[in-house]
Design an enzyme around this catalytic site. Structure first.
Site, PDB file in Angstrom:
ATOM      1  N   GLY A  59       0.855  -1.189   0.000  1.00 43.63           N
ATOM      2  CA  GLY A  59       0.000   0.000   0.000  1.00 43.63           C
ATOM      3  C   GLY A  59       0.885   1.230   0.000  1.00 43.63           C
ATOM      4  N   ARG A  60       0.415   2.272   0.706  1.00 46.56           N
ATOM      5  CA  ARG A  60       1.188   3.526   0.740  1.00 46.56           C
ATOM      6  C   ARG A  60       2.582   3.286   1.317  1.00 46.56           C
ATOM      7  NH1 ARG A  60      -4.385   5.578   2.477  1.00 46.56           N
ATOM      8  NH2 ARG A  60      -3.967   4.063   4.098  1.00 46.56           N
ATOM      9  N   ILE A  61       2.654   2.643   2.504  1.00 46.28           N
ATOM     10  CA  ILE A  61       3.964   2.466   3.149  1.00 46.28           C
ATOM     11  C   ILE A  61       4.776   1.404   2.403  1.00 46.28           C
ATOM     12  CG2 ILE A  61       5.164   1.944   5.315  1.00 46.28           C
ATOM     13  CD1 ILE A  61       2.544   2.838   6.779  1.00 46.28           C
TER      14      ILE A  61
ATOM     15  N   ARG B  19      -3.995  -8.309  -2.126  1.00 45.45           N
ATOM     16  CA  ARG B  19      -5.132  -9.043  -2.693  1.00 45.45           C
ATOM     17  C   ARG B  19      -5.356  -8.623  -4.142  1.00 45.45           C
ATOM     18  NH1 ARG B  19      -9.217  -7.308   1.715  1.00 45.45           N
ATOM     19  NH2 ARG B  19      -8.063  -5.439   1.184  1.00 45.45           N
TER      20      ARG B  19
ATOM     21  N   ARG C 139       1.292  -4.722  12.236  1.00 42.82           N
ATOM     22  CA  ARG C 139       0.687  -4.983  13.537  1.00 42.82           C
ATOM     23  C   ARG C 139       1.182  -6.346  14.010  1.00 42.82           C
ATOM     24  NH1 ARG C 139      -0.092  -0.333  13.618  1.00 42.82           N
ATOM     25  NH2 ARG C 139      -2.057   0.814  13.834  1.00 42.82           N
TER      26      ARG C 139
ATOM     27  N   GLU D 192       1.367  -5.229  23.397  1.00 43.41           N
ATOM     28  CA  GLU D 192       2.277  -4.089  23.546  1.00 43.41           C
ATOM     29  C   GLU D 192       1.952  -3.330  24.813  1.00 43.41           C
ATOM     30  OE1 GLU D 192       2.184  -1.833  19.897  1.00 43.41           O
ATOM     31  OE2 GLU D 192       2.928  -3.519  18.741  1.00 43.41           O
TER      32      GLU D 192
ATOM     33  N   HIS E 258       7.320   0.003  18.769  1.00 41.61           N
ATOM     34  CA  HIS E 258       6.261   0.530  17.882  1.00 41.61           C
ATOM     35  C   HIS E 258       6.497   2.015  17.572  1.00 41.61           C
ATOM     36  CE1 HIS E 258       1.826  -0.132  16.602  1.00 41.61           C
ATOM     37  NE2 HIS E 258       2.409   0.775  15.828  1.00 41.61           N
ATOM     38  N   ILE E 259       7.609   2.271  16.870  1.00 37.88           N
ATOM     39  CA  ILE E 259       7.988   3.669  16.612  1.00 37.88           C
ATOM     40  C   ILE E 259       7.992   3.998  15.119  1.00 37.88           C
ATOM     41  CG2 ILE E 259       9.295   4.051  18.739  1.00 37.88           C
ATOM     42  CD1 ILE E 259      11.880   3.428  17.051  1.00 37.88           C
ATOM     43  N   GLY E 260       7.231   3.222  14.340  1.00 42.46           N
ATOM     44  CA  GLY E 260       7.225   3.427  12.887  1.00 42.46           C
ATOM     45  C   GLY E 260       7.076   4.879  12.465  1.00 42.46           C
TER      46      GLY E 260
HETATM   47  P1  NAP Z   1      -2.577   0.912   2.940  1.00 36.45           P
HETATM   48  O1  NAP Z   1      -2.152   1.968   1.994  1.00 36.45           O
HETATM   49  O2  NAP Z   1      -4.025   0.657   3.148  1.00 36.45           O
HETATM   50  O3  NAP Z   1      -1.828  -0.434   2.527  1.00 36.45           O
HETATM   51  C1  NAP Z   1      -2.176  -1.685   2.979  1.00 36.45           C
HETATM   52  C2  NAP Z   1      -1.936  -2.689   1.861  1.00 36.45           C
HETATM   53  O4  NAP Z   1      -2.179  -3.990   2.398  1.00 36.45           O
HETATM   54  C3  NAP Z   1      -2.854  -2.483   0.669  1.00 36.45           C
HETATM   55  O5  NAP Z   1      -2.100  -2.339  -0.497  1.00 36.45           O
HETATM   56  C4  NAP Z   1      -3.712  -3.727   0.625  1.00 36.45           C
HETATM   57  O6  NAP Z   1      -3.884  -4.132  -0.728  1.00 36.45           O
HETATM   58  C5  NAP Z   1      -2.844  -4.750   1.389  1.00 36.45           C
HETATM   59  N1  NAP Z   1      -3.656  -5.787   2.019  1.00 36.45           N
HETATM   60  C6  NAP Z   1      -4.814  -5.665   2.698  1.00 36.45           C
HETATM   61  N2  NAP Z   1      -5.272  -6.873   3.085  1.00 36.45           N
HETATM   62  C7  NAP Z   1      -4.372  -7.769   2.612  1.00 36.45           C
HETATM   63  C8  NAP Z   1      -4.303  -9.186   2.668  1.00 36.45           C
HETATM   64  N3  NAP Z   1      -5.262  -9.911   3.258  1.00 36.45           N
HETATM   65  N4  NAP Z   1      -3.237  -9.780   2.114  1.00 36.45           N
HETATM   66  C9  NAP Z   1      -2.279  -9.057   1.487  1.00 36.45           C
HETATM   67  N5  NAP Z   1      -2.302  -7.716   1.384  1.00 36.45           N
HETATM   68  C10 NAP Z   1      -3.342  -7.080   1.956  1.00 36.45           C
HETATM   69  O7  NAP Z   1      -2.003   1.203   4.403  1.00 36.45           O
HETATM   70  P2  NAP Z   1      -0.626   1.912   4.808  1.00 36.45           P
HETATM   71  O8  NAP Z   1      -0.858   3.353   5.027  1.00 36.45           O
HETATM   72  O9  NAP Z   1       0.438   1.483   3.857  1.00 36.45           O
HETATM   73  O10 NAP Z   1      -0.406   1.230   6.239  1.00 36.45           O
HETATM   74  C11 NAP Z   1      -0.255  -0.175   6.346  1.00 36.45           C
HETATM   75  C12 NAP Z   1      -0.268  -0.641   7.785  1.00 36.45           C
HETATM   76  O11 NAP Z   1       0.953  -0.279   8.399  1.00 36.45           O
HETATM   77  C13 NAP Z   1      -1.334  -0.003   8.669  1.00 36.45           C
HETATM   78  O12 NAP Z   1      -2.570  -0.661   8.553  1.00 36.45           O
HETATM   79  C14 NAP Z   1      -0.756  -0.162  10.038  1.00 36.45           C
HETATM   80  O13 NAP Z   1      -1.180  -1.377  10.609  1.00 36.45           O
HETATM   81  C15 NAP Z   1       0.748  -0.238   9.793  1.00 36.45           C
HETATM   82  N6  NAP Z   1       1.484   0.918  10.332  1.00 36.45           N
HETATM   83  C16 NAP Z   1       2.402   0.711  11.319  1.00 36.45           C
HETATM   84  C17 NAP Z   1       3.137   1.753  11.819  1.00 36.45           C
HETATM   85  C18 NAP Z   1       4.163   1.552  12.894  1.00 36.45           C
HETATM   86  O14 NAP Z   1       4.362   2.431  13.709  1.00 36.45           O
HETATM   87  N7  NAP Z   1       4.853   0.437  12.902  1.00 36.45           N
HETATM   88  C19 NAP Z   1       2.944   3.055  11.317  1.00 36.45           C
HETATM   89  C20 NAP Z   1       2.006   3.238  10.317  1.00 36.45           C
HETATM   90  C21 NAP Z   1       1.284   2.158   9.829  1.00 36.45           C
HETATM   91  P3  NAP Z   1      -5.186  -4.971  -1.194  1.00 36.45           P
HETATM   92  O15 NAP Z   1      -6.372  -4.229  -0.673  1.00 36.45           O
HETATM   93  O16 NAP Z   1      -5.079  -5.007  -2.672  1.00 36.45           O
HETATM   94  O17 NAP Z   1      -5.034  -6.313  -0.591  1.00 36.45           O
END
Ligand code: NAP
Length: 322
Positions: free
Chosen positions: A157-159, A179, A239, A268, A287-289
Site C-alpha cells: 500500500g502507501r507504506i 489481494r 501490527r 504491547e 512501535h515507533i514506525g
Molecule cells: P494501505 O495503503 O491501506 O496499505 C495496505 C496494503 O495492504 C494495501 O495495499 C492492501 O492491498 C494490502 N492488504 C490488505 N489486506 C491484505 C491481505 N489480506 N493480504 C495481502 N495484502 C493485503 O495502508 P498503509 O498506510 O500502507 O499502512 C499499512 C499498515 O501499516 C497499517 O494498517 C498499520 O497497521 C501499519 N502501520 C504501522 C506503523 C508503525 O508504527 N509500525 C505506522 C504506520 C502504519 P489490497 O487491498 O489489494 O489487498
C-alpha cells in the site's frame, strides 16, 4: 453557546492543541505515556462531542453507546484495528485516521529496521559499548547483504510502496503480495506480483505492511515460516497480530529463518521476559514506525482538523469506512 467538548486520550503538546481551543473545549488525559483508564474514557465519552484516540484505546460497542453525543472519533494512527468501524457506522459516528502524513517516516523506520537486523547493528553497538571489542576479525559481526537481494513486501500500500522505493535505491529485486495487483508500482518500481507462497519462498527479506484484519491475523505462521529461506529475514512493521509469535520464535530457534526485525508485537508493550527478546537475532523496537517529531505533530494536527471539520458539519480529510 457552549463550545463542543473534545476529549483526547493522551497529553498532546499544548502548541498543537492551543489553536483549537478557540473553537473547542479540550480536555486531555493527564499522561503522555500511560494509556487512559478505561473507566475515565467511558465517562469522558459520555460528555464529549468528539474523541481523539490512540491505537491502544478500544473503540467498541460499549464505548460507542456511552458516547451518546460523540460525532467523530479521530484515531492518531493510520491503522484502525482498535476500532469497530461497523458499529461506529451503525451509530452514525465518523471515524478518521492519519494516512499519508506518516507514510515516508514509517518507510524510513521499516527500511532502517531491515538494515539494522541484516547488518546486526544493535548487537554490534552493544558489543562496542560492553568493551568486548578487542580485535578486528574477518567475520566479526558479519551479517547479510541487502543490496541486490530480493525483498518481498506483503501489503504493497502507501507504506509498502515507499519501502519499495527505498529498496530500488539499494538495487533490490522487488516482489509484492496484495489481494489486488498494483499496476503503477509494477511499472514505476519494476515490482513483481507474487502469491504469498511464491513471495515467501523467494524473498531474502519478507516485510509485512498489511493492515491487521480477520484475514491477515496470524498470516505469518508455522507453515509460512517453514517455506522461507533459512537465510531469510522477517520484518514486521504493521501490527504484531499479523504474525504468530510462538511460531516465529520456533522458526528462529530452529534456524528455519535467520533473523527478525520487529516494531510491533501481539501484546504491547512486550514483556521483558518474552522469549523473542532472548534471541540475539531479533531486533525489537517499541512501535515507533511513525515516531519522528515532525510526523507525530502532523498526525496530531490532522486529527484536530478532522474533528473540527466534522463538528462544523463538513467532510473530514481522511474518513475511514468499512
Ligand atoms: P494501505 O495503503 O491501506 O496499505 C495496505 C496494503 O495492504 C494495501 O495495499 C492492501 O492491498 C494490502 N492488504 C490488505 N489486506 C491484505 C491481505 N489480506 N493480504 C495481502 N495484502 C493485503 O495502508 P498503509 O498506510 O500502507 O499502512 C499499512 C499498515 O501499516 C497499517 O494498517 C498499520 O497497521 C501499519 N502501520 C504501522 C506503523 C508503525 O508504527 N509500525 C505506522 C504506520 C502504519 P489490497 O487491498 O489489494 O489487498
Amino acid at each position: 453557546m457552549n463550545k463542543p467538548y473534545v476529549y483526547i486520550t493522551r497529553t498532546l503538546p499544548e502548541e498543537i492543541v492551543e489553536p483549537f481551543r478557540e473553537t473547542f473545549t479540550v480536555k486531555m488525559w493527564g499522561s503522555k505515556e500511560q494509556p487512559v483508564d478505561r473507566e475515565v474514557l467511558l465517562e469522558e465519552a459520555g460528555k464529549a462531542d468528539a474523541l481523539i484516540t490512540m491505537l491502544s484505546d478500544q473503540v467498541d460497542e460499549e464505548l460507542l453507546s456511552k458516547g451518546e453525543n460523540v460525532k467523530v472519533i479521530a484515531n492518531l494512527a493510520v491503522g484502525f484495528d482498535n476500532i469497530d468501524i461497523k458499529a461506529a457506522e451503525k451509530k452514525g459516528v465518523t471515524i478518521t485516521n492519519t494516512p499519508d502524513v506518516l507514510t515516508e517516516t514509517t518507510a524510513d523506520l521499516t527500511f532502517g529496521l531491515l538494515m539494522a537486523t541484516a547488518r546486526r547493528l544493535m548487537e554490534a553497538n552493544e558489543y562496542v559499548q560492553n568493551g568486548d571489542w578487542k580485535n578486528w576479525a574477518p567475520l566479526l559481526m558479519a551479517g547479510h547483504d541487502i543490496h541486490h537481494k530480493t525483498i518481498g513486501i506483503v501489503g504493497m500500500g502507501r507504506i509498502g510502496e515507499a519501502v519499495a522505493h527505498r529498496a530500488k535505491g539499494f538495487h533490490m529485486n522487488i516482489l509484492y503480495h496484495n489481494r489486488s495487483r498494483k499496476q503503477d508500482a509494477e511499472e514505476k518500481l519494476g515490482a513483481v506480483y507474487a502469491s504469498l507462497d511464491e513471495l515467501v519462498t523467494q524473498a531474502d527479506f519478507v516485510v509485512c505492511l498489511a493492515p491487521l484484519t480477520p484475514e491477515t491475523k496470524g498470516m505469518f505462521n508455522k507453515e509460512i515460516f517453514k517455506k522461507m529461506k533459512s537465510s531469510a529475514i522477517f520484518v514486521n512493521a504493521s501490527r504484531g497480530d499479523n504474525a504468530n509469535e510462538e511460531d516465529l520464535y520456533e522458526a528462529l530457534v530452529e534456524g528455519e529463518i535467520a533473523a527478525a526485525g520487529l516494531d510491533v508485537f501481539e501484546n504491547e508493550p512486550i514483556s521483558e521476559d518474552h522469549p523473542l527478546l532472548s534471541l540475539q537475532q531479533v531486533v525489537a523496537l517499541p512501535h515507533i514506525g511513525s515516531a519522528s517529531v515532525e510526523t507525530r505533530k502532523a498526525m496530531m494536527n490532522l486529527c484536530l482538523e478532522n474533528v473540527q471539520l466534522v463538528l462544523n458539519e463538513k467532510e473530514p480529510k481522511t474518513k475511514v469506512t468499512s
